[in-house]
Design a protein around this motif. Structure first.
Motif, mmCIF file in Angstrom:
data_model
loop_
_atom_site.group_PDB
_atom_site.id
_atom_site.type_symbol
_atom_site.label_atom_id
_atom_site.label_comp_id
_atom_site.label_asym_id
_atom_site.label_seq_id
_atom_site.Cartn_x
_atom_site.Cartn_y
_atom_site.Cartn_z
ATOM 1 N N TRP A 1 5.239 5.948 1.369
ATOM 2 C CA TRP A 1 4.655 7.264 1.125
ATOM 3 C C TRP A 1 5.492 7.911 0.021
ATOM 4 C CZ3 TRP A 1 0.904 10.092 0.555
ATOM 5 C CH2 TRP A 1 0.790 11.440 0.893
ATOM 6 N N ARG B 1 0.857 -1.187 0.000
ATOM 7 C CA ARG B 1 0.000 0.000 0.000
ATOM 8 C C ARG B 1 0.898 1.244 0.000
ATOM 9 N NH1 ARG B 1 -5.242 0.090 1.616
ATOM 10 N NH2 ARG B 1 -4.910 1.917 2.935
ATOM 11 N N GLY C 1 1.036 5.493 -0.523
ATOM 12 C CA GLY C 1 0.236 6.706 -0.510
ATOM 13 C C GLY C 1 0.818 7.783 -1.403
ATOM 14 N N LEU D 1 0.049 2.453 5.714
ATOM 15 C CA LEU D 1 0.743 2.440 4.425
ATOM 16 C C LEU D 1 2.090 1.749 4.588
ATOM 17 C CD1 LEU D 1 0.250 6.150 3.222
ATOM 18 C CD2 LEU D 1 -1.010 4.138 2.406
#
Length: 267
Positions: A178, A136, A138, A175
């Protein structure tokens, strides 16, 4: 009768001085500038004041060119549309002057360069472009980093309106990475020394130069910004401001005192 005519003359003069978005006073026109509140050291709020390298450089340009700036906090995803539509006069948010964005707005010459990188918790194992499957990551919606993350095979891209929202998710484990400009990522790492953060994958090539955005219908303003920027580079102001906000990253050679600048073509 003379008093009435005098009053009418003042009203007419004041009305003539207004633009669609800005206002004017004895010291020059005031223009509305869309910017972010949470992307230090480039653009951020400090004690209620918009500051950062981008915004202080624009203030300097405005002073040289005879206008004033009124900064307005704006989500990045809608910034260029507001500039193009006349709701804002200038966009100041480390905006990479990409070919796609040039279809919407006109850009000044460049005033900075950076690299896209990934901030992650230590041990997240994000060292290369092929290491993001199932991770994940961001991004700020609509940013160059959003475009980059969309090309990472298997990555689950999570979009946020601003930098703080994404970084909060990274800190709490929401997350794995990033995706940010490297200078902004470094600032977040410095501001959170107790967290086990590190840079993961970093793009090898520099991003497209950052530039101020204006409406295509306002070539006069574009010329003023470019003229003021050229003066700020020539006398070393741009390099001084860069050193003030970017303590470790050197200024691009093109932006050193007397340098040629970073021309950005709009066609």
């Amino acid at each position: 009768m003379r008093k009435i005519l005098s009053t009418l003359a003042v009203v007419v003069a004041a009305t003539a001085g207004l633009t669609a978005c800005g206002s004017s006073d004895a010291s020059g026109e005031t223009l509305r500038v869309g910017t972010l509140t949470d992307a230090p050291p480039s653009i951020y709020l400090e004690n209620g004041q918009f500051t950062g390298y981008d915004n202080e450089l624009l203030r300097d340009i405005a002073k040289r060119e005879g206008f004033k700036v009124d900064f307005v906090g704006t989500e990045f995803s809608g910034l260029l549309a507001k500039v193009a539509g006349g709701q804002l006069d200038i966009g100041s948010s480390t905006i990479s002057a990409t070919a796609a964005r040039k279809k919407t707005v006109a850009f000044s010459n460049g005033y900075d360069t950076s690299y896209t990188t990934v901030v992650s918790k230590k041990g997240a194992a994000l060292p290369a472009a092929n290491s993001f499957a199932g991770k994940r990551v961001g991004v700020v919606q609509g940013s160059v980093q959003d475009e980059f993350a969309g090309k990472l095979a298997g990555a689950q891209v999570v979009r946020f309106p601003d930098y703080n929202a994404g970084f909060a998710q990274l800190k709490t484990g929401g997350l794995d990475g990033w995706v940010v400009p490297k200078d902004i990522g470094q600032k977040y790492i410095d501001q959170n020394p107790t967290l086990p953060l590190e840079f993961g994958y970093t793009v090898a090539d520099k991003d497209t130069p950052s530039a101020f955005a204006v409406a295509k219908s306002n070539p006069e303003l574009l010329k003023k910004i470019n003229d003021g920027l050229a003066k700020a580079i020539a006398d070393g102001t741009a390099a001084r401001l860069h050193a003030q906000f970017f303590k470790e990253a050197p200024v691009a050679k093109e932006l050193e005192k007397g340098g040629p600048g970073l021309p950005v073509a709009n066609s």
